[in-house]
Scaffold this active site. Structure first.
Site, PDB file in Angstrom:
ATOM      1  N   ASP A  55       0.791  -1.247   0.000  1.00  0.00           N
ATOM      2  CA  ASP A  55       0.000   0.000   0.000  1.00  0.00           C
ATOM      3  C   ASP A  55       0.821   1.293   0.000  1.00  0.00           C
ATOM      4  O   ASP A  55       0.500   2.236   0.748  1.00  0.00           O
ATOM      5  CB  ASP A  55      -0.970   0.012   1.199  1.00  0.00           C
ATOM      6  CG  ASP A  55      -2.010  -1.099   1.148  1.00  0.00           C
ATOM      7  OD1 ASP A  55      -1.986  -1.903   0.191  1.00  0.00           O
ATOM      8  OD2 ASP A  55      -2.847  -1.175   2.067  1.00  0.00           O
ATOM      9  N   ASP A  93      -4.593  -0.785  -1.802  1.00  0.00           N
ATOM     10  CA  ASP A  93      -5.881  -0.694  -1.114  1.00  0.00           C
ATOM     11  C   ASP A  93      -6.832  -0.061  -2.146  1.00  0.00           C
ATOM     12  O   ASP A  93      -6.493   0.970  -2.745  1.00  0.00           O
ATOM     13  CB  ASP A  93      -5.692   0.219   0.104  1.00  0.00           C
ATOM     14  CG  ASP A  93      -6.611  -0.103   1.264  1.00  0.00           C
ATOM     15  OD1 ASP A  93      -6.887  -1.284   1.524  1.00  0.00           O
ATOM     16  OD2 ASP A  93      -7.064   0.855   1.933  1.00  0.00           O
ATOM     17  N   LYS A 153      -7.009  -5.021  -3.121  1.00  0.00           N
ATOM     18  CA  LYS A 153      -7.746  -5.600  -1.989  1.00  0.00           C
ATOM     19  C   LYS A 153      -8.680  -4.559  -1.396  1.00  0.00           C
ATOM     20  O   LYS A 153      -8.465  -3.357  -1.549  1.00  0.00           O
ATOM     21  CB  LYS A 153      -6.762  -6.105  -0.934  1.00  0.00           C
ATOM     22  CG  LYS A 153      -5.878  -4.993  -0.414  1.00  0.00           C
ATOM     23  CD  LYS A 153      -4.809  -5.507   0.504  1.00  0.00           C
ATOM     24  CE  LYS A 153      -3.965  -4.377   1.045  1.00  0.00           C
ATOM     25  NZ  LYS A 153      -4.704  -3.373   1.817  1.00  0.00           N
ATOM     26  N   CYS A 198      -2.187  -2.886   7.535  1.00  0.00           N
ATOM     27  CA  CYS A 198      -2.055  -3.777   6.383  1.00  0.00           C
ATOM     28  C   CYS A 198      -0.759  -4.582   6.386  1.00  0.00           C
ATOM     29  O   CYS A 198      -0.754  -5.738   5.953  1.00  0.00           O
ATOM     30  CB  CYS A 198      -2.249  -2.983   5.097  1.00  0.00           C
ATOM     31  SG  CYS A 198      -3.970  -2.408   4.961  1.00  0.00           S
TER      32      CYS A 198
HETATM   33  C1  VGL Z   1      -4.764   0.568   5.753  1.00  0.00           C
HETATM   34  C2  VGL Z   1      -6.334   1.433   7.160  1.00  0.00           C
HETATM   35  C3  VGL Z   1      -7.297   1.323   6.195  1.00  0.00           C
HETATM   36  C4  VGL Z   1      -3.341   0.174   5.553  1.00  0.00           C
HETATM   37  C5  VGL Z   1      -5.714   0.423   4.776  1.00  0.00           C
HETATM   38  O1  VGL Z   1      -2.867   0.155   4.395  1.00  0.00           O
HETATM   39  O2  VGL Z   1      -2.664  -0.104   6.563  1.00  0.00           O
HETATM   40  N1  VGL Z   1      -5.082   1.052   6.950  1.00  0.00           N
HETATM   41  N2  VGL Z   1      -6.980   0.812   4.995  1.00  0.00           N
HETATM   42 ZN    ZN Z   2      -8.407   0.798   3.452  1.00  0.00          ZN
END
Ligand code: VGL
Ligand code: ZN
Length: 251
Positions: A55, A93, A153, A198
């Site tokens: 991410d 994400d 995802k 994540c």
């Molecule tokens: C994430 C919160 C919501 C992450 C993704 O990449 O850690 N955190 N969506």
């Molecule tokens: Zn997210």
């Protein structure tokens, strides 16, 4: 075992000990990394290793919709580490508008509050990483042209997915386990954002699926909402995830 302890051991005994350790750890067949680790030397990524870059998107760096403090600072380090890995997989994400993980979906709810959904407790977030928006794009300075796969995802409206392996119900697969197994990739090294969400969920799911998992701590940054970073490390270490630094790698 520390290097200075080696001279106190008969060499043959050392080799037997290491070989036994390798068998227990299921590492037979890739002696170089196991040896290096046992002797406290830097790990050299092999052809069975994959770097999982979690991410590294505009949403999670300063200026994005869910910025992680210093999220941008790790990008040059990730670029450098990636050059040392033959295999790199990226994640993105990738939420729908009105996603179940957005506070704005629930009247009266604010970001960082939690709610109970069918699959468990869900932390609520600001709207972030919406499919097809500039906010959801990979950070422009991330330069990993040889990355082989991008796993998206969290793309189903009613269910979140922090993990690159399974959605938040803990059982719906993204396909990454099959991909890695089919390609003979056995050890997963993780970097990216955010350490406590994540990255942590992906590392623990890697263990659950039978992979060795190493989180390269200085190539991650956390959100740390309400003690979440310390809890994530406790959970990861409890699940057998290894906590390493970029200096532990020979790249
Ligand atoms: C994430 C919160 C919501 C992450 C993704 O990449 O850690 N955190 N969506
Ligand atoms: Zn997210």
């Amino acid at each position: 075992m520390k290097t200075r302890d080696l001279c106190e051991l008969d060499r043959r005994e050392f080799l037997t000990t290491v070989a036994a350790g390798m068998a227990v750890a299921g590492l037979a067949g890739r002696p170089s990394a196991a040896f290096a680790q046992a002797a406290g030397k830097p790990l050299k990524p092999s052809a069975n290793d994959v770097l999982l870059v979690i991410d590294v998107q505009n949403c999670f760096v300063p200026g994005g919709t869910l910025p992680v403090k210093e999220g941008d600072v790790i990008v040059p380090l990730i670029n450098r580490l990636a050059k040392g890995f033959q295999h790199v997989v990226l994640t993105q994400d990738w939420h729908t508008p009105g996603h179940a993980s957005f506070a704005s979906t629930y009247p009266g709810k604010k970001p960082f509050e939690t709610i109970s959904l069918a699959y468990g407790t869900q932390v609520l977030w600001p709207d972030h990483c919406i499919q097809g928006t500039p906010d959801a794009e990979l950070v422009r300075d991330l330069k990993i042209p040889h990355a082989e796969l991008i796993i998206r995802k969290g793309y189903r409206k009613p269910i979140d997915s922090y993990s690159a392996f399974y959605e938040a119900d803990g059982k719906t697969p993204t396909g990454l386990v099959g991909y890695l197994r089919e390609r003979g990739l056995k050890q997963v090294f993780l970097v990216g954002l955010a350490t406590d969400f994540c990255v942590a969920w992906s590392a623990m799911d890697a263990r659950k699926a039978g992979f060795a998992a190493y989180v390269i701590e200085d190539a991650t940054r956390g959100i740390d909402a309400d003690g979440s970073l310390a809890k994530a490390w406790k959970d990861m270490l409890g699940a057998g995830v290894k906590r390493i630094q970029s200096a532990d790698l020979d790249v």
